[in-house]
Design a protein around this motif. Sequence first.
Motif, PDB file in Angstrom:
ATOM      1  N   MET A   1       0.833  -1.192   0.000  1.00 48.61           N
ATOM      2  CA  MET A   1       0.000   0.000   0.000  1.00 48.61           C
ATOM      3  C   MET A   1       0.878   1.257   0.000  1.00 48.61           C
ATOM      4  N   ALA A   2       0.434   2.293  -0.700  1.00 47.44           N
ATOM      5  CA  ALA A   2       1.190   3.527  -0.750  1.00 47.44           C
ATOM      6  C   ALA A   2       1.092   4.259   0.580  1.00 47.44           C
ATOM      7  N   ASP A   3       2.204   4.865   0.991  1.00 43.02           N
ATOM      8  CA  ASP A   3       2.193   5.637   2.218  1.00 43.02           C
ATOM      9  C   ASP A   3       1.318   6.870   2.066  1.00 43.02           C
ATOM     10  N   ILE A   4       0.612   7.215   3.154  1.00 46.76           N
ATOM     11  CA  ILE A   4      -0.091   8.483   3.198  1.00 46.76           C
ATOM     12  C   ILE A   4       0.981   9.569   3.302  1.00 46.76           C
ATOM     13  N   ASN A   5       0.888  10.620   2.529  1.00 46.84           N
ATOM     14  CA  ASN A   5       1.940  11.632   2.560  1.00 46.84           C
ATOM     15  C   ASN A   5       1.346  13.025   2.499  1.00 46.84           C
ATOM     16  N   GLU A   6       2.235  13.999   2.288  1.00 44.71           N
ATOM     17  CA  GLU A   6       1.797  15.392   2.308  1.00 44.71           C
ATOM     18  C   GLU A   6       0.835  15.732   1.175  1.00 44.71           C
ATOM     19  N   LYS A   7       0.676  14.852   0.193  1.00 42.24           N
ATOM     20  CA  LYS A   7      -0.262  15.113  -0.898  1.00 42.24           C
ATOM     21  C   LYS A   7      -1.716  14.895  -0.470  1.00 42.24           C
ATOM     22  N   TRP A   8      -1.901  14.305   0.707  1.00 46.37           N
ATOM     23  CA  TRP A   8      -3.256  14.011   1.180  1.00 46.37           C
ATOM     24  C   TRP A   8      -3.862  15.274   1.779  1.00 46.37           C
ATOM     25  N   THR A   9      -4.199  16.255   0.933  1.00 45.03           N
ATOM     26  CA  THR A   9      -4.545  17.589   1.410  1.00 45.03           C
ATOM     27  C   THR A   9      -6.024  17.920   1.323  1.00 45.03           C
ATOM     28  N   ASN A  10      -6.855  16.971   0.938  1.00 45.12           N
ATOM     29  CA  ASN A  10      -8.294  17.192   0.879  1.00 45.12           C
ATOM     30  C   ASN A  10      -9.021  16.163   1.735  1.00 45.12           C
ATOM     31  N   ILE A  11     -10.222  16.510   2.116  1.00 47.12           N
ATOM     32  CA  ILE A  11     -11.155  15.544   2.697  1.00 47.12           C
ATOM     33  C   ILE A  11     -12.310  15.387   1.715  1.00 47.12           C
ATOM     34  N   VAL A  12     -12.651  14.164   1.387  1.00 47.82           N
ATOM     35  CA  VAL A  12     -13.787  13.875   0.520  1.00 47.82           C
ATOM     36  C   VAL A  12     -14.834  13.109   1.324  1.00 47.82           C
TER      37      VAL A  12
END
Length: 208
Positions: A1-12
């Motif tokens: 699985m891909a790491d959660i990183n700084e690109k995770w900048t939205n909430i859906v």
Amino acid sequence: MADINEKWTNIVLTGFRATGKSTIGTLAAQRLGYTFLDTDVELARALNGSIADIVALHGWSYFRHAEAEFLCRLCSLSHHVIATGGGAIEHQLQWQMLRQTSFVAWLEADVATIQSRIASDPLSLSQRPALLPEKDSMETETMLLLRRRSPLYAAGSDIRLDATAKSPEELAAELCALYAKVLDGAANGKLQRGECAVRTEGEYEHDR
């Protein structure tokens, strides 16, 4: 699985209609200082009519195509809380693209709660056309669509929130707290996306 990183900048926010996505999303955006966006509202504006009018004139296929294209455009946003339509989850290719930049919360409610909220909301009744043939009752439509979509909501989300037991304010606060906790865990190398899929507040507490 891909790491959660700084690109995770939205909430859906995902889930069936009448689960409180717009209300909770607005409150969460205010708490975070993010911009709130409702995909149904934006699509209606772009297509110059309510969803009911658009579907009546062009059919559901036309609307779903426009919805899929709009989801792609959301991938370039950051610092947004985005409330999606109940059927947006069925655009699986676009949904996976959106998840690359987004923490996804599923607002879940039972059939009785959904029916009650739709019946008490004149705006929902007038602007949200039936999705199945008219011979199907609202209860039947809700049950059939939930049966089809619930596995997609579960697979396409990072957290599930019970949208029946708490107020919108409480749910928005819980959502923001979980989002902050996940980002903190990711920053400290403690969490991967696959490890947090569709968990609840209580399950996150076990990680502390």
